[in-house]
Scaffold this motif. Structure first.
Motif, PDB file in Angstrom:
ATOM      1  N   ASN A 127      -0.018   5.050   0.862  1.00  0.00           N
ATOM      2  CA  ASN A 127      -1.126   5.852   1.364  1.00  0.00           C
ATOM      3  C   ASN A 127      -0.915   7.335   1.080  1.00  0.00           C
ATOM      4  O   ASN A 127       0.174   7.860   1.234  1.00  0.00           O
ATOM      5  N   LYS A 128      -1.999   7.982   0.681  1.00  0.00           N
ATOM      6  CA  LYS A 128      -2.004   9.435   0.670  1.00  0.00           C
ATOM      7  C   LYS A 128      -3.149   9.892   1.567  1.00  0.00           C
ATOM      8  O   LYS A 128      -4.278   9.435   1.421  1.00  0.00           O
ATOM      9  N   ILE A 179     -12.595   6.873   2.034  1.00  0.00           N
ATOM     10  CA  ILE A 179     -11.476   6.011   1.656  1.00  0.00           C
ATOM     11  C   ILE A 179     -11.691   5.545   0.231  1.00  0.00           C
ATOM     12  O   ILE A 179     -12.803   5.150  -0.138  1.00  0.00           O
ATOM     13  N   CYS A 228       3.635   6.720   3.330  1.00  0.00           N
ATOM     14  CA  CYS A 228       2.515   7.664   3.330  1.00  0.00           C
ATOM     15  C   CYS A 228       2.988   9.081   3.007  1.00  0.00           C
ATOM     16  O   CYS A 228       4.074   9.498   3.428  1.00  0.00           O
ATOM     17  N   ASN A 256      -2.138   7.905  10.337  1.00  0.00           N
ATOM     18  CA  ASN A 256      -1.375   7.020   9.451  1.00  0.00           C
ATOM     19  C   ASN A 256      -0.941   5.744  10.164  1.00  0.00           C
ATOM     20  O   ASN A 256      -0.972   4.658   9.586  1.00  0.00           O
ATOM     21  N   LEU A 279      -3.975   3.564  10.323  1.00  0.00           N
ATOM     22  CA  LEU A 279      -4.242   3.035   8.976  1.00  0.00           C
ATOM     23  C   LEU A 279      -3.290   1.887   8.660  1.00  0.00           C
ATOM     24  O   LEU A 279      -3.698   0.827   8.166  1.00  0.00           O
ATOM     25  N   HIS A 280      -2.033   2.110   8.985  1.00  0.00           N
ATOM     26  CA  HIS A 280      -1.037   1.068   8.704  1.00  0.00           C
ATOM     27  C   HIS A 280      -1.286  -0.184   9.544  1.00  0.00           C
ATOM     28  O   HIS A 280      -1.255  -1.308   9.026  1.00  0.00           O
ATOM     29  N   ILE A 294      -8.663   9.386   2.395  1.00  0.00           N
ATOM     30  CA  ILE A 294      -7.578   8.399   2.431  1.00  0.00           C
ATOM     31  C   ILE A 294      -7.551   7.681   1.086  1.00  0.00           C
ATOM     32  O   ILE A 294      -8.499   6.988   0.725  1.00  0.00           O
ATOM     33  N   GLU A 295      -6.477   7.898   0.355  1.00  0.00           N
ATOM     34  CA  GLU A 295      -6.339   7.289  -0.978  1.00  0.00           C
ATOM     35  C   GLU A 295      -5.215   6.272  -0.885  1.00  0.00           C
ATOM     36  O   GLU A 295      -4.092   6.608  -0.509  1.00  0.00           O
ATOM     37  N   ILE A 296      -5.518   5.027  -1.227  1.00  0.00           N
ATOM     38  CA  ILE A 296      -4.515   3.965  -1.113  1.00  0.00           C
ATOM     39  C   ILE A 296      -4.276   3.345  -2.485  1.00  0.00           C
ATOM     40  O   ILE A 296      -5.198   2.807  -3.093  1.00  0.00           O
ATOM     41  N   PRO A 329       0.843  -1.202   0.000  1.00  0.00           N
ATOM     42  CA  PRO A 329       0.000   0.000   0.000  1.00  0.00           C
ATOM     43  C   PRO A 329       0.877   1.251   0.000  1.00  0.00           C
ATOM     44  O   PRO A 329       1.922   1.302   0.638  1.00  0.00           O
TER      45      PRO A 329
END
Lengths: 150, 150, 150
Positions: C25-26, C126, C62, C42, C45-46, C90-92, C23
């Motif tokens: 992440n942004k 997301i 990220c 973050n 998220l991780h 959240i853009e993955i 992944p």
């Protein structure tokens, strides 16, 4: 206009598809990286796309997005050694259809070129996102698919 | 809540899929472009998505990312004439499944609308990146796929 | 180097593919959101990616992009209730191949975790964009496909 005509004629030639690659580059960089360095990196990236993937030399589009050091959260050693505070992320949106060999050649050549201009190649991450000719439009004439008759 | 219910009922109707388009727009613009202009551009883009692609009028999401002039590196004539310093890049993440005709209509209509509000249509580049209902989640209720029963 | 070796050995083990998720992440956030909060988001998220999708704990990348309030144009109620001025996107970018169940678990777990650190889960959107191992390169050694022998 000249460029458009060149491209239009190209698609009727053998191997013309090689010239329709449509990379759109985004460089995600630390905010302190000088504009001159970003420009040099983008030039090398573009030259590499031309050399390894047969991109039209005029097919050259890039945006540079800048990040505060606190906003760059990159692992220092996973799948390579890097200095997170000096690392750039190269994101390329491009047309589906490149071969694995072209992509590998691109990754290798970009890193060689980064080193050649004094930018530590390890401090770069590259990733690609793909779409199709119908998903691009560079002018009021319509999609790349219709403009180039693909 | 009302919006969610409307969408939920829509998916049980004929042609309901037309209403599930889920565009997420990013406008990449010169940093000096006034917020008011960006908002007007986004309104036209959204209206165009509603008109040409049957997007739900409430399905309206956009982020505006700003770039210093030195960080905008766009070819001035490839596949169209543009003023790089005044050019915007419209990036739309959307659901897979739009037809070529819908995309062409979108590109054409967006440019007509840009001209109508005094923004030079040639100074715009549009590209689309696609994913699927399982790849979106707008609330703790889960993915769009499960929330809408797709 | 150690991390690379760990990853290389992993791919020869049963279920090793689970560890190759990649992944990137942004986080798109209001400019006023403190760096500390972004970092905490973050981390959650991780952790969620590790827990729900079997991501390698070191596979952690990220970028945080910041937006002026005028540049955040998000519908307040479509498919969920949110405060646009406080909403993060959240853009993955990730490898193709995750199951719907993994994605649903990710969405749910991320929201639970956001609430647990005092961030209103409803104020998050997301979305995922997918590519393949050949589309990533984290070092001069080449693509993830070749480096990991996938």
């Amino acid at each position: 206009m000249i460029d458009t005509r060149v491209s239009l004629s190209c698609v009727h030639q053998r191997n013309a598809w090689r010239l329709i690659f449509l990379p759109f580059n985004k460089l995600h960089v630390p905010q302190s990286l000088p504009a001159k360095t970003c420009r040099a990196i983008n030039e090398e990236l573009h030259e590499s796309l031309v050399e390894t993937c047969g991109v039209n030399p005029d097919d050259h589009f890039c945006l540079v997005a800048r990040y505060h050091p606190d906003d760059i959260l990159l692992h220092p050693t996973f799948l390579g050694e890097r200095d997170p505070e000096a690392t750039i992320v190269i994101e390329i949106a491009l047309l589906d259809g490149r071969t694995d060999e072209q992509k590998e050649a691109l990754f290798k050549d970009v890193r060689t070129r980064l080193d050649s201009i004094g930018f530590t190649a390890g401090n770069s991450i590259i990733f690609l996102l793909e779409n199709n000719p119908i998903d691009w439009s560079f002018s009021p004439a319509g999609s790349v698919k219709s403009v180039l008759g693909l």
